[in-house]
Design an enzyme around this catalytic site. Structure first.
Site, PDB file in Angstrom:
ATOM      1  N   ASP A 127      10.058  -5.899  -7.489  1.00  0.00           N
ATOM      2  CA  ASP A 127       9.729  -5.119  -6.293  1.00  0.00           C
ATOM      3  C   ASP A 127       8.758  -5.929  -5.451  1.00  0.00           C
ATOM      4  O   ASP A 127       7.899  -6.634  -5.981  1.00  0.00           O
ATOM      5  CB  ASP A 127       9.185  -3.729  -6.632  1.00  0.00           C
ATOM      6  N   GLU A 131       1.207   7.648  -6.483  1.00  0.00           N
ATOM      7  CA  GLU A 131      -0.013   7.155  -7.122  1.00  0.00           C
ATOM      8  C   GLU A 131      -1.198   7.753  -6.379  1.00  0.00           C
ATOM      9  O   GLU A 131      -1.070   8.191  -5.234  1.00  0.00           O
ATOM     10  CB  GLU A 131      -0.105   5.627  -7.032  1.00  0.00           C
TER      11      GLU A 131
END
Length: 283
Positions: free
Chosen positions: A65, A152
Site C-alpha cells: 500500500d 484508526e
C-alpha cells in the site's frame, strides 16, 4: 612424564575452548532466528523483519500500500518483483486528496496491477461530508479492487475525536454505505489493534477486513475476527518503490485470489453475501 601431562592439559583446554565456541555460535544462531533476521542479514523484502510474521512471507499473493511518501512508484518493476496488488491513499477527511493518487491510479492500471483506493477517516469531520468528497474524487472504475475505509485514531493530529463507541460506529457505517453505493462493491475495512479494540471488537460487518499486525499473526491480536488482508510490515522493500513500504498478504490461494478479483468478495463469505445481491462478477 611432565611434558606428556602438559600436552594432555593443552588438548583438554583446546577441546573445552572448541566446545565453548560451538555453544556460543549456537546461541547466536538461535538469537538471530528469534529476531527473524537469519544469519546473513534481513530477510529479502523487509529491512527489519520480525519472526512473528514469518507466515506472511510464505503466502502466495503479496501486495503493497502506498501514499505520497513513496513518491513515484514504478508499478511495472513492482509487479516483476512479485507484487500482485496495491492499495493507494486517495482521500482523507472532507477535502484532502493525496497528491500522488491520480498518477498512481493511472500508472497501476497501465502496468496491469490490480489497485484499490483508500479513504482515511477523519473523526473531526462529518461522515456525510467525507462521503461526498470520496464520491466526487475517486473513480468508480469497474476493474478496480473494492474501496477501503481506513479506521484508526489520529494520534498526534490536531483532531481530538469523540471516542463514543455508538457515535463512532454510526459514522463508520454511514461511510461504508456511501462507498458501496458509489463503487458498487463492498468496501474493505482496514484497522489497527487500538481502533479495533476500542470500537470494532464484537461488531458484525459483512465487509472483508484488512488487519495490521507487524509482530504476530492477526489471530493473536484480533481474536476471532476473520481477515482477508494482513499488513505484516511497514519496513518492506520492493523493486520500483523508493524507500520503505507497507507490505501485505492476501489470506488465500491463487484460485481464491481470482475469485476476489472477479467479485470483490472473500470466497469464504460469498454464499452468505450473495443473498443480499452482492459479489456478482464484475470483470
Amino acid at each position: 612424564a611432565r611434558h606428556s601431562a602438559d600436552g594432555r592439559t593443552a588438548m583438554i583446554r583446546l577441546a573445552w575452548n572448541a566446545r565453548c565456541f560451538a555453544m556460543v555460535a549456537a546461541l547466536l544462531v538461535l538469537a538471530a532466528c528469534a529476531r527473524g533476521d537469519g544469519l546473513y542479514g534481513p530477510i529479502k523484502g523487509d529491512n527489519r523483519p520480525h519472526a512473528g510474521v514469518d507466515r506472511a512471507r510464505a503466502m502466495p499473493i503479496q501486495g503493497i500500500d502506498v501514499a505520497r511518501y513513496q513518491e513515484s512508484v514504478d508499478f511495472i518493476a513492482a509487479r516483476r518483483d512479485g507484487v500482485r496488488f496495491v492499495f493507494m491513499k486517495a482521500t482523507e477527511g472532507k477535502d484532502y486528496l493525496d497528491p500522488n493518487f491520480t498518477a498512481n491510479w493511472q500508472r497501476a492500471r497501465e502496468a496491469g496491477m490490480p489497485r484499490g483506493a483508500y479513504h482515511f477517516m477523519n473523526w473531526c469531520s462529518s461522515a456525510a461530508d467525507q462521503a461526498a468528497w470520496f464520491t466526487r474524487t475517486v473513480p468508480a472504475d469497474p476493474d478496480a479492487l473494492p474501496p477501503v475505509l481506513d479506521l484508526e485514531w489520529q494520534n498526534g493530529s490536531n483532531c481530538r475525536p469523540n471516542k463514543d463507541r455508538y457515535e463512532t460506529l454510526i459514522k463508520v457505517r454511514t461511510m461504508l454505505e456511501a462507498m458501496e453505493r458509489h463503487t458498487g462493491k463492498l468496501p474493505i475495512i482496514y484497522t489497527d489493534i487500538n481502533f479495533h479494540r476500542d470500537i470494532l471488537q464484537g461488531e458484525g460487518f459483512p465487509n472483508s477486513f484488512w488487519l495490521r499486525s507487524t509482530a504476530a499473526p492477526p489471530e493473536q491480536r484480533y481474536g476471532d475476527r476473520r481477515w482477508t488482508f494482513w499488513q505484516w510490515t511497514q519496513t518492506g522493500v520492493v523493486a520500483g518503490v523508493r524507500g520503505e513500504v507497507d507490505r501485505n498478504a492476501f489470506f488465500g490461494s491463487q484460485d481464491e485470489w481470482q475469485v476476489f478479483l472477479r467479485t470483490g468478495c472473500d470466497s469464504r463469505a460469498i454464499a452468505e453475501l450473495a443473498k443480499s445481491g452482492r459479489c456478482a462478477q464484475t470483470w
